[in-house]
Design an enzyme around this catalytic site. Structure first.
Site, PDB file in Angstrom:
ATOM      1  N   HIS A 145       3.165  -6.894   4.359  1.00 58.79           N
ATOM      2  CA  HIS A 145       1.777  -6.530   4.658  1.00 58.79           C
ATOM      3  C   HIS A 145       1.452  -6.855   6.111  1.00 58.79           C
ATOM      4  CE1 HIS A 145       0.136  -5.689   0.553  1.00 58.79           C
ATOM      5  NE2 HIS A 145       1.177  -6.419   0.202  1.00 58.79           N
ATOM      6  N   GLU A 179       2.065 -11.566   5.613  1.00 58.24           N
ATOM      7  CA  GLU A 179       1.113 -10.861   6.458  1.00 58.24           C
ATOM      8  C   GLU A 179       1.643 -10.989   7.882  1.00 58.24           C
ATOM      9  OE1 GLU A 179      -1.384  -9.098   5.504  1.00 58.24           O
ATOM     10  OE2 GLU A 179      -2.015  -9.823   3.519  1.00 58.24           O
ATOM     11  N   GLU A 189      -1.712   0.251   8.071  1.00 62.21           N
ATOM     12  CA  GLU A 189      -0.882  -0.817   7.506  1.00 62.21           C
ATOM     13  C   GLU A 189       0.248  -0.232   6.666  1.00 62.21           C
ATOM     14  OE1 GLU A 189      -1.272  -4.726   4.525  1.00 62.21           O
ATOM     15  OE2 GLU A 189      -3.018  -3.452   4.929  1.00 62.21           O
ATOM     16  N   HIS A 202       0.834  -1.211   0.000  1.00 58.67           N
ATOM     17  CA  HIS A 202       0.000   0.000   0.000  1.00 58.67           C
ATOM     18  C   HIS A 202       0.869   1.261   0.000  1.00 58.67           C
ATOM     19  CE1 HIS A 202      -3.074  -2.989   0.652  1.00 58.67           C
ATOM     20  NE2 HIS A 202      -2.414  -3.390   1.743  1.00 58.67           N
TER      21      HIS A 202
END
Length: 302
Positions: free
Chosen positions: A184, A266, A128, A91
């Protein structure tokens, strides 16, 4: 008149009497001479320029075995010098300001997906994108200290949004990366805890062909999962991966379009208070970067 006959001994000169000082000097002279000869044979203490020094050892420190010391030699090149790693911070902190740009669709081979998303955040608002950028910078610093060439797909404010998922993959491909990783953190329901590593599925559709990287990516991902768990103490996800910490997916453009070994991680669930306490802790994020780096380095060393 003097008379010298056969029975007459001429008078002898008187010998001077020896005093204590004379006796002491006589005793010291032989010892001094011996010391002088030893001095000439071996040289004075610390006299490295003595004419008796071996020409083969002059100017170089010699170990007790007679071989030259390596202390002054420059260190050899890092075994990881020349290796390239691309880190993809998931992101972008300013994506929320560019909804039109990030919502446009791009081809990921198996289907079309949004260019990018805003990502998730903790309940307290730590995003995030902030997390992924912080860990990515820490990871970059660790790898560079070991001689690795590291490239980020973006650096928060450059570009101002994105880049799109297809472009993120292309950056790794164009760099001919030896390994690539996308950082992430998940946004699953509270109570879902732990981390997982996402591996590319075998995909051959449209512009996607992962068949050559499936095997090495699995090796990379398994190594990262083990080292990350050991370094951070975080457990494998309790909600995905069936307790293995590994998931295979074919719906992620960053993996589908990669031609170099690549995985996603993650790092934890931002929506769970226990995981969020870890993800927002700087010391823990350093452990996360360390664990990821160890998995990557093991892969690079093969």
């Amino acid at each position: 008149m003097s008379y010298v006959g056969p029975d007459f001994d001429p008078p002898q000169p008187r010998r001077p009497r020896r005093g204590p000082l004379t006796v002491a000097l006589a005793a010291l002279v032989p010892g001094a001479l011996i010391g002088w000869f030893v001095y000439e044979a071996v040289g004075s203490p610390g006299d490295n320029a003595s004419a008796h020094t071996s020409p083969t050892s002059a100017g170089a420190p010699v170990s007790p075995t007679g071989t030259a010391s390596n202390d002054d030699k420059p260190p050899g090149p890092s075994p990881l010098k020349g290796k390239v790693v691309v880190i993809d911070p998931g992101h972008n902190v300013t994506n929320f300001q560019h909804s039109a740009e990030i919502n446009r669709k791009v081809d990921i081979g198996t289907n079309w997906k949004e260019c990018d998303t805003t990502g998730t955040s903790t309940n307290a608002g730590y995003s995030e994108a902030q997390f992924t950028m912080d860990v990515s910078h820490r990871l970059k610093a660790i790898l560079e200290k070991q001689g690795v060439t590291v490239k980020l797909t973006h650096d928060g404010d450059s570009p101002a949004w994105g880049p799109c998922v297809d472009q993120r993959a292309k950056i790794g491909n164009d760099a001919h990366a030896d390994a690539a990783i996308s950082i992430h953190a998940d946004g699953a329901p509270a109570g879902d805890r732990g981390f997982h590593v996402i591996l590319p599925a075998s995909v051959h559709a449209g512009g996607a062909d992962t068949r050559a990287i499936v095997g090495p990516s699995a090796v990379l991902g398994k190594g990262i999962a083990g080292d990350y768990r050991r370094a951070t103490g975080e457990q494998f996800s309790n909600y995905i991966g069936e307790g293995t910490g590994l998931v295979t997916r074919k719906d992620l453009g960053g993996l589908n379009l990669s031609t170099v070994p690549k995985v996603f991680i993650e790092c934890g669930n931002m929506r769970d208070s226990n995981d969020a306490a870890l993800l927002t802790n700087g010391a823990w994020r350093q452990k996360a970067a360390q664990g990821i780096s160890e998995g990557i380095v093991s892969f690079l060393r093969g």
